[in-house]
Design a protein around this motif. Structure first.
Motif, mmCIF file in Angstrom:
data_model
loop_
_atom_site.group_PDB
_atom_site.id
_atom_site.type_symbol
_atom_site.label_atom_id
_atom_site.label_comp_id
_atom_site.label_asym_id
_atom_site.label_seq_id
_atom_site.Cartn_x
_atom_site.Cartn_y
_atom_site.Cartn_z
ATOM 1 N N GLY A 89 -10.064 31.287 -12.148
ATOM 2 C CA GLY A 89 -9.567 32.331 -11.266
ATOM 3 C C GLY A 89 -10.487 33.532 -11.191
ATOM 4 O O GLY A 89 -11.669 33.468 -11.526
ATOM 5 N N SER A 90 -9.926 34.648 -10.770
ATOM 6 C CA SER A 90 -10.689 35.866 -10.533
ATOM 7 C C SER A 90 -11.203 36.495 -11.824
ATOM 8 O O SER A 90 -10.513 36.494 -12.849
ATOM 9 C CB SER A 90 -9.797 36.878 -9.801
ATOM 10 N N TRP A 91 -12.409 37.034 -11.755
ATOM 11 C CA TRP A 91 -12.981 37.760 -12.891
ATOM 12 C C TRP A 91 -13.146 39.239 -12.562
ATOM 13 O O TRP A 91 -14.044 39.915 -13.047
ATOM 14 C CB TRP A 91 -14.346 37.180 -13.264
ATOM 15 N N THR A 92 -12.303 39.782 -11.737
ATOM 16 C CA THR A 92 -12.436 41.172 -11.317
ATOM 17 C C THR A 92 -12.212 42.130 -12.490
ATOM 18 O O THR A 92 -11.495 41.810 -13.450
ATOM 19 C CB THR A 92 -11.411 41.523 -10.228
ATOM 20 N N PRO A 93 -12.817 43.330 -12.422
ATOM 21 C CA PRO A 93 -12.557 44.336 -13.456
ATOM 22 C C PRO A 93 -11.072 44.649 -13.636
ATOM 23 O O PRO A 93 -10.633 44.925 -14.758
ATOM 24 C CB PRO A 93 -13.344 45.545 -12.949
ATOM 25 N N THR A 94 -10.309 44.627 -12.550
ATOM 26 C CA THR A 94 -8.860 44.864 -12.673
ATOM 27 C C THR A 94 -8.228 43.840 -13.599
ATOM 28 O O THR A 94 -7.429 44.191 -14.488
ATOM 29 C CB THR A 94 -8.185 44.812 -11.295
ATOM 30 N N ARG A 95 -8.571 42.589 -13.421
ATOM 31 C CA ARG A 95 -8.000 41.533 -14.259
ATOM 32 C C ARG A 95 -8.538 41.631 -15.681
ATOM 33 O O ARG A 95 -7.814 41.341 -16.646
ATOM 34 C CB ARG A 95 -8.314 40.163 -13.651
ATOM 35 N N ILE A 96 -9.795 42.037 -15.817
ATOM 36 C CA ILE A 96 -10.379 42.173 -17.155
ATOM 37 C C ILE A 96 -9.641 43.239 -17.950
ATOM 38 O O ILE A 96 -9.280 43.032 -19.114
ATOM 39 C CB ILE A 96 -11.873 42.497 -17.058
ATOM 40 N N ARG A 97 -9.424 44.405 -17.349
ATOM 41 C CA ARG A 97 -8.769 45.479 -18.119
ATOM 42 C C ARG A 97 -7.330 45.121 -18.464
ATOM 43 O O ARG A 97 -6.820 45.502 -19.524
ATOM 44 C CB ARG A 97 -8.871 46.819 -17.389
ATOM 45 N N LYS A 98 -6.657 44.390 -17.575
ATOM 46 C CA LYS A 98 -5.302 43.949 -17.899
ATOM 47 C C LYS A 98 -5.321 42.974 -19.073
ATOM 48 O O LYS A 98 -4.437 43.012 -19.940
ATOM 49 C CB LYS A 98 -4.657 43.294 -16.674
ATOM 50 N N MET A 136 -1.847 34.210 -15.233
ATOM 51 C CA MET A 136 -2.416 33.882 -16.549
ATOM 52 C C MET A 136 -3.486 34.909 -16.919
ATOM 53 O O MET A 136 -4.340 35.254 -16.118
ATOM 54 C CB MET A 136 -3.029 32.480 -16.535
ATOM 55 N N SER A 137 -3.424 35.392 -18.145
ATOM 56 C CA SER A 137 -4.396 36.387 -18.602
ATOM 57 C C SER A 137 -5.742 35.729 -18.903
ATOM 58 O O SER A 137 -5.813 34.550 -19.267
ATOM 59 C CB SER A 137 -3.872 37.077 -19.857
ATOM 60 N N LEU A 138 -6.792 36.488 -18.750
ATOM 61 C CA LEU A 138 -8.117 36.009 -19.122
ATOM 62 C C LEU A 138 -8.222 35.856 -20.632
ATOM 63 O O LEU A 138 -7.610 36.609 -21.391
ATOM 64 C CB LEU A 138 -9.191 36.999 -18.652
ATOM 65 N N ASP A 139 -9.016 34.901 -21.061
ATOM 66 C CA ASP A 139 -9.327 34.732 -22.476
ATOM 67 C C ASP A 139 -10.606 35.505 -22.770
ATOM 68 O O ASP A 139 -11.696 35.067 -22.435
ATOM 69 C CB ASP A 139 -9.513 33.250 -22.810
ATOM 70 N N LEU A 140 -10.466 36.666 -23.372
ATOM 71 C CA LEU A 140 -11.628 37.500 -23.696
ATOM 72 C C LEU A 140 -12.083 37.307 -25.138
ATOM 73 O O LEU A 140 -12.957 38.024 -25.604
ATOM 74 C CB LEU A 140 -11.311 38.976 -23.440
ATOM 75 N N SER A 141 -11.483 36.349 -25.818
ATOM 76 C CA SER A 141 -11.893 36.022 -27.189
ATOM 77 C C SER A 141 -11.930 37.260 -28.082
ATOM 78 O O SER A 141 -12.909 37.501 -28.783
ATOM 79 C CB SER A 141 -13.266 35.327 -27.186
ATOM 80 N N LEU A 142 -10.870 38.067 -28.025
ATOM 81 C CA LEU A 142 -10.806 39.231 -28.907
ATOM 82 C C LEU A 142 -10.840 38.786 -30.361
ATOM 83 O O LEU A 142 -10.086 37.898 -30.755
ATOM 84 C CB LEU A 142 -9.519 40.028 -28.662
ATOM 85 N N ARG A 143 -11.717 39.360 -31.119
ATOM 86 C CA ARG A 143 -11.781 39.056 -32.546
ATOM 87 C C ARG A 143 -12.003 40.342 -33.328
ATOM 88 O O ARG A 143 -12.723 41.233 -32.892
ATOM 89 C CB ARG A 143 -12.880 38.041 -32.837
ATOM 90 N N VAL A 144 -11.362 40.398 -34.471
ATOM 91 C CA VAL A 144 -11.374 41.614 -35.284
ATOM 92 C C VAL A 144 -12.271 41.406 -36.494
ATOM 93 O O VAL A 144 -12.117 40.426 -37.236
ATOM 94 C CB VAL A 144 -9.954 41.987 -35.736
ATOM 95 N N ILE A 145 -13.207 42.335 -36.677
ATOM 96 C CA ILE A 145 -14.064 42.358 -37.859
ATOM 97 C C ILE A 145 -13.542 43.474 -38.759
ATOM 98 O O ILE A 145 -13.515 44.640 -38.356
ATOM 99 C CB ILE A 145 -15.543 42.624 -37.503
ATOM 100 N N SER A 146 -13.098 43.129 -39.947
ATOM 101 C CA SER A 146 -12.449 44.106 -40.817
ATOM 102 C C SER A 146 -13.457 45.041 -41.460
ATOM 103 O O SER A 146 -14.604 44.668 -41.736
ATOM 104 C CB SER A 146 -11.656 43.395 -41.909
ATOM 105 N N ALA A 147 -13.009 46.263 -41.690
ATOM 106 C CA ALA A 147 -13.843 47.261 -42.359
ATOM 107 C C ALA A 147 -14.144 46.827 -43.789
ATOM 108 O O ALA A 147 -13.412 46.037 -44.394
ATOM 109 C CB ALA A 147 -13.127 48.604 -42.359
ATOM 110 N N ASN A 148 -15.216 47.368 -44.330
ATOM 111 C CA ASN A 148 -15.628 47.031 -45.690
ATOM 112 C C ASN A 148 -14.700 47.628 -46.745
ATOM 113 O O ASN A 148 -14.702 47.189 -47.898
ATOM 114 C CB ASN A 148 -17.057 47.509 -45.945
ATOM 115 N N SER A 149 -13.928 48.633 -46.338
ATOM 116 C CA SER A 149 -13.006 49.271 -47.279
ATOM 117 C C SER A 149 -11.753 49.684 -46.528
ATOM 118 O O SER A 149 -11.771 49.853 -45.307
ATOM 119 C CB SER A 149 -13.660 50.497 -47.931
#
Length: 249
Positions: free
Chosen positions: A68-77, A1-14
Motif C-alpha cells: 500500500g501507500s508509503w506516504t508520510p501521513t501513513r508513516i507518522r500514524k 493496516m499499519s505500516l511495519d516500521l520494525s520499531l526496536r528498542v535498544i536499552s540503556a547501559n544503566s
C-alpha cells in the motif's frame, strides 16, 4: 493496516528515569547507517537513554515489507501506533534530513507522544519534491544521463550505500510527492532544536522553520555546526552533545 516500521528498542547501559529517544533516519539511509555507524545509539545508551530505532518503508533489510501507500501521513500514524503498542510515549525525537520532516509532522500531529524534538539538516520545503523520477529511472535502467543536478546528487549519494534498493527508494519518493510537506499548516508545540552544518546547502531555509516556531509560541533554538555539510553533519560529536544537552534540560 499499519505500516511495519520494525520499531526496536535498544536499552540503556544503566537504569535511568530519562525518556527514550526515537531516532528517524534520512532518505537512502537506515537505522544502522544513520544511527549505529555514526555512534548515536552508543552515545544515548551510555548516557542512560533507551533508543527506539525504525527503518522507513523502502529502507532496511526488507525494503518491500509494507504494502500500500508509503506516504508520510501513513508513516507518522504507524510511528504513533508503534509507540503506543510499546507504551513508551511521550519520547524525545531526533530526525535527520527526511527524518527531520517526519519528526516535525509527527510532533505536530501527535503532541501527546513527543516531549522534545531535534531536527538535523532540516528544510522548510521537502527537497525530494523536486527529484526527477523519470530521469533517475532512465539512468538506473538504461544508463541515460541525469540532467537535473539535484537528482544526480541524490542518486550518487544513494549509490554510495550498496544495500540501497533503488526501485524501493523511487516508490517512496512517489509517495512523498503525493503528500506535500507544509510545515506552516501544523507547527510542533514541543521545545524544538534545529541543527545543521553551516555548509549544508539543503538547510539554508532552516531559519524559516525557526520563524514558524517562534510565531507559534514554541520554545526553539538553532545551532550551526562549523565546517559541516548535509552528508557529514550527522557524524558530528558536537551535534551529539548538543542534542543530548537539549533533551536533558
Amino acid at each position: 493496516m499499519s505500516l511495519d516500521l520494525s520499531l526496536r528498542v535498544i536499552s540503556a547501559n544503566s537504569e535511568s528515569e530519562a525518556r527514550a529517544v526515537l531516532l528517524i533516519h534520512g532518505f537512502a539511509s537506515s537505522a544502522e547507517m544513520n544511527w549505529n555507524r555514526s555512534r548515536w545509539v552508543q552515545h544515548f545508551t551510555e548516557h542512560g537513554r533507551d533508543v527506539i530505532l525504525i527503518d522507513l518503508p523502502g529502507h532496511g533489510e526488507d525494503p518491500y515489507r509494507n504494502e500500500g501507500s508509503w506516504t508520510p501521513t501513513r508513516i507518522r500514524k504507524a510511528i504513533a501506533v508503534g509507540l503506543n503498542q510499546l507504551n513508551l510515549g511521550p519520547v524525545d525525537v531526533l530526525g535527520y534530513s527526511l527524518g527531520a520532516r517526519l519528526g516535525w509532522e509527527f510532533a505536530a500531529y501527535f503532541p501527546e507522544l513527543v516531549n522534545k524534538l531535534v531536527m538535523g539538516g532540516p528544510t522548510s520545503a521537502d527537497p525530494l519534491a523536486a527529484f526527477q523520477l523519470d530521469q533517475a529511472r532512465a539512468f538506473m535502467s538504461k544508463g541515460e544521463e541525469i540532467h537535473d543536478e539535484y537528482t544526480a546528487k541524490v542518486v550518487n549519494i544513494a549509490k554510495s550505500e550498496s544495500a540501497n534498493d533503488f526501485d524501493a527508494l523511487f516508490r517512496l519518493i512517489e509517495a512523498i510527492k503525493a503528500d506535500p510537506y507544509e510545515p506552516a499548516s501544523n507547527v510542533p508545540a514541543c521545545p524544538t532544536l534545529l541543527v545543521a552544518g553551516d555548509h549544508d546547502d539543503l538547510a539554508t531555509t532552516m531559519p524559516q522553520l525557526r520563524r514558524l516556531l517562534k510565531d507559534a509560541g514554541t520554545e526553539s533554538a538553532i545551532h550551526w555546526l562549523p565546517g559541516r555539510n548535509h552528508a557529514n553533519a550527522v557524524t558530528s560529536r558536537e551535534f551529539k552533545v548538543k542534542a543530548l544537552d537539549f533533551f536533558d534540560v
